[in-house]
Every structure is written in structure tokens, then in C-alpha cells.
Design a protein around this motif. Structure first.
Motif, PDB file in Angstrom:
ATOM      1  N   LEU A  14      42.600 -12.605 -47.921  1.00  0.00           N
ATOM      2  CA  LEU A  14      41.240 -12.956 -47.541  1.00  0.00           C
ATOM      3  C   LEU A  14      41.266 -14.354 -46.957  1.00  0.00           C
ATOM      4  CD1 LEU A  14      39.176 -11.753 -50.645  1.00  0.00           C
ATOM      5  CD2 LEU A  14      39.401 -10.617 -48.430  1.00  0.00           C
ATOM      6  N   GLU A  15      40.462 -14.577 -45.925  1.00  0.00           N
ATOM      7  CA  GLU A  15      40.433 -15.895 -45.292  1.00  0.00           C
ATOM      8  C   GLU A  15      39.780 -16.945 -46.176  1.00  0.00           C
ATOM      9  OE1 GLU A  15      38.947 -15.730 -41.281  1.00  0.00           O
ATOM     10  OE2 GLU A  15      40.318 -14.102 -40.767  1.00  0.00           O
ATOM     11  N   LYS A  16      38.788 -16.538 -46.959  1.00  0.00           N
ATOM     12  CA  LYS A  16      38.142 -17.486 -47.860  1.00  0.00           C
ATOM     13  C   LYS A  16      38.936 -17.555 -49.161  1.00  0.00           C
ATOM     14  CE  LYS A  16      33.637 -16.923 -45.791  1.00  0.00           C
ATOM     15  NZ  LYS A  16      32.228 -16.609 -45.983  1.00  0.00           N
ATOM     16  N   GLU A  17      38.755 -18.647 -49.866  1.00  0.00           N
ATOM     17  CA  GLU A  17      39.544 -18.896 -51.072  1.00  0.00           C
ATOM     18  C   GLU A  17      39.265 -17.911 -52.200  1.00  0.00           C
ATOM     19  OE1 GLU A  17      40.245 -22.497 -54.287  1.00  0.00           O
ATOM     20  OE2 GLU A  17      39.192 -22.923 -52.427  1.00  0.00           O
ATOM     21  N   ARG A  18      37.994 -17.554 -52.391  1.00  0.00           N
ATOM     22  CA  ARG A  18      37.611 -16.736 -53.543  1.00  0.00           C
ATOM     23  C   ARG A  18      36.713 -15.586 -53.116  1.00  0.00           C
ATOM     24  NH1 ARG A  18      34.698 -21.610 -56.420  1.00  0.00           N
ATOM     25  NH2 ARG A  18      33.683 -21.324 -54.435  1.00  0.00           N
ATOM     26  N   PRO A  19      36.755 -14.463 -53.831  1.00  0.00           N
ATOM     27  CA  PRO A  19      35.838 -13.353 -53.536  1.00  0.00           C
ATOM     28  C   PRO A  19      34.372 -13.775 -53.644  1.00  0.00           C
ATOM     29  CG  PRO A  19      37.588 -12.613 -54.986  1.00  0.00           C
ATOM     30  CD  PRO A  19      37.740 -14.105 -54.859  1.00  0.00           C
TER      31      PRO A  19
ATOM     32  N   PHE B 260      34.136  -8.920 -43.812  1.00  0.00           N
ATOM     33  CA  PHE B 260      33.476 -10.194 -43.533  1.00  0.00           C
ATOM     34  C   PHE B 260      34.415 -11.200 -42.871  1.00  0.00           C
ATOM     35  CE2 PHE B 260      30.711  -8.733 -47.138  1.00  0.00           C
ATOM     36  CZ  PHE B 260      29.648  -8.379 -46.329  1.00  0.00           C
ATOM     37  N   ASP B 261      35.713 -11.000 -42.987  1.00  0.00           N
ATOM     38  CA  ASP B 261      36.638 -11.830 -42.219  1.00  0.00           C
ATOM     39  C   ASP B 261      36.567 -11.453 -40.740  1.00  0.00           C
ATOM     40  OD1 ASP B 261      37.529 -13.287 -44.410  1.00  0.00           O
ATOM     41  OD2 ASP B 261      39.209 -11.923 -44.807  1.00  0.00           O
ATOM     42  N   ARG B 262      36.405 -10.161 -40.460  1.00  0.00           N
ATOM     43  CA  ARG B 262      36.280  -9.709 -39.072  1.00  0.00           C
ATOM     44  C   ARG B 262      34.888  -9.966 -38.504  1.00  0.00           C
ATOM     45  NH1 ARG B 262      39.292  -5.703 -41.449  1.00  0.00           N
ATOM     46  NH2 ARG B 262      37.621  -4.181 -41.525  1.00  0.00           N
ATOM     47  N   PHE B 263      33.878  -9.921 -39.364  1.00  0.00           N
ATOM     48  CA  PHE B 263      32.488 -10.109 -38.945  1.00  0.00           C
ATOM     49  C   PHE B 263      31.837 -11.160 -39.844  1.00  0.00           C
ATOM     50  CE2 PHE B 263      33.751  -5.746 -38.034  1.00  0.00           C
ATOM     51  CZ  PHE B 263      33.519  -5.686 -36.666  1.00  0.00           C
ATOM     52  N   PRO B 264      32.192 -12.420 -39.682  1.00  0.00           N
ATOM     53  CA  PRO B 264      31.756 -13.463 -40.619  1.00  0.00           C
ATOM     54  C   PRO B 264      30.255 -13.725 -40.641  1.00  0.00           C
ATOM     55  CG  PRO B 264      32.949 -14.425 -38.770  1.00  0.00           C
ATOM     56  CD  PRO B 264      33.083 -12.939 -38.644  1.00  0.00           C
ATOM     57  N   LYS B 265      29.520 -13.295 -39.646  1.00  0.00           N
ATOM     58  CA  LYS B 265      28.070 -13.501 -39.629  1.00  0.00           C
ATOM     59  C   LYS B 265      27.313 -12.301 -40.185  1.00  0.00           C
ATOM     60  CE  LYS B 265      28.121 -16.842 -35.903  1.00  0.00           C
ATOM     61  NZ  LYS B 265      27.613 -17.212 -34.590  1.00  0.00           N
ATOM     62  N   ALA B 266      28.019 -11.244 -40.563  1.00  0.00           N
ATOM     63  CA  ALA B 266      27.369 -10.048 -41.103  1.00  0.00           C
ATOM     64  C   ALA B 266      26.772 -10.349 -42.474  1.00  0.00           C
ATOM     65  CB  ALA B 266      28.374  -8.907 -41.210  1.00  0.00           C
TER      66      ALA B 266
END
Length: 134
Positions: A54-59, A16-22
Motif C-alpha cells: 500500500l502506498e500509505k503507511e497504514r490501512p 485508492f492507490d490507483r484512484f486517490p480522490k475516490a
């Protein structure tokens, strides 16, 4: 549990970091993940990420942003209400689990679930229309 584990591998693998709109759609009321969000985040911090970036802070951010769940195979109020609290009505899709479960029972369940009519409309059709661009 196997499907939940695969979903977590997708998250921790950076998909989801590579494909954030998936968007990943998980059946069976999210395979238990909505009830585990706090624990996932807690262990993520406790384990100091174990070298995973991970780019976002939390899973849980990925589950809330990139996962939609279906009601398939779970016709019970407590899991639905828990999923609503964890993810919100915008992340839930009505679904049946035919032939494993009765379509009639699933319809009766969602028709009588103790939720607001706006949330029922989202779950029953509006979310699918948005996700599938219908």
C-alpha cells in the motif's frame, strides 16, 4: 461485517492507490470500521503486510482519507462519539435507514446528540454539500 470486509478488500486491493480522490460512503456508522482502526494498523504491522503493498503507511489512513460514513441505522451516542473521535466530523454524514428504522427517531437522535453545533451542521448538511458538490 460483510460490507466492512468488502471495504477492506477495496483498500488492500489498492483501489485508492490507483484512484486517490475516490470516496467510498459506508452506512451504519461505518460498518464498525471506525472502532477497528487501531487493530487494523496493529495487525498490518504484525503480519508484515503479507506481500501486499500500500502506498500509505497504514490501512487507517485510507479510511480517514477515502471513506465517509453515514449515521444510517445507528441512533446511539456512543458509536457517533466514537466515530467523531476516530474520523472527525468532516467524514460523517447524517442519514436515515428508512424503512428499517424510523426517520423521526433518526432526526431526534441527531438533533439531541451531544456534539457541537458546528459539528452538527457538518454532519447534517455541510459534508453532503461538499461531497456531492451541491
Amino acid at each position: 461485517m460483510e460490507t466492512a470486509t468488502h471495504a477492506l478488500r477495496i483498500i488492500f486491493g489498492g483501489v485508492f492507490d490507483r484512484f486517490p480522490k475516490a470516496t467510498l460512503v459506508l452506512g451504519h456508522m461505518g460498518e464498525g470500521l471506525p472502532g477497528m482502526l487501531w487493530r487494523l494498523d496493529s495487525r498490518w504491522q504484525f503480519m508484515n503486510h503479507r506481500g501486499v503493498h500500500l502506498e500509505k503507511e497504514r490501512p487507517s489512513d485510507y479510511i480517514r482519507d477515502n471513506v465517509m460514513i453515514t449515521t444510517s441505522g445507528v441512533c446511539a451516542q456512543a458509536p457517533l462519539l466514537g466515530a467523531l473521535l476516530a474520523l472527525g466530523a468532516d467524514r460523517i454524514l447524517f442519514s436515515t435507514d428508512y424503512p428499517m428504522e424510523s426517520n423521526g427517531e433518526a432526526v431526534h437522535f441527531i438533533d439531541n446528540a451531544p456534539i457541537s453545533e458546528p459539528d452538527r451542521a457538518k454532519i447534517c448538511h455541510l459534508n453532503a454539500e461538499r461531497l456531492l458538490r451541491l
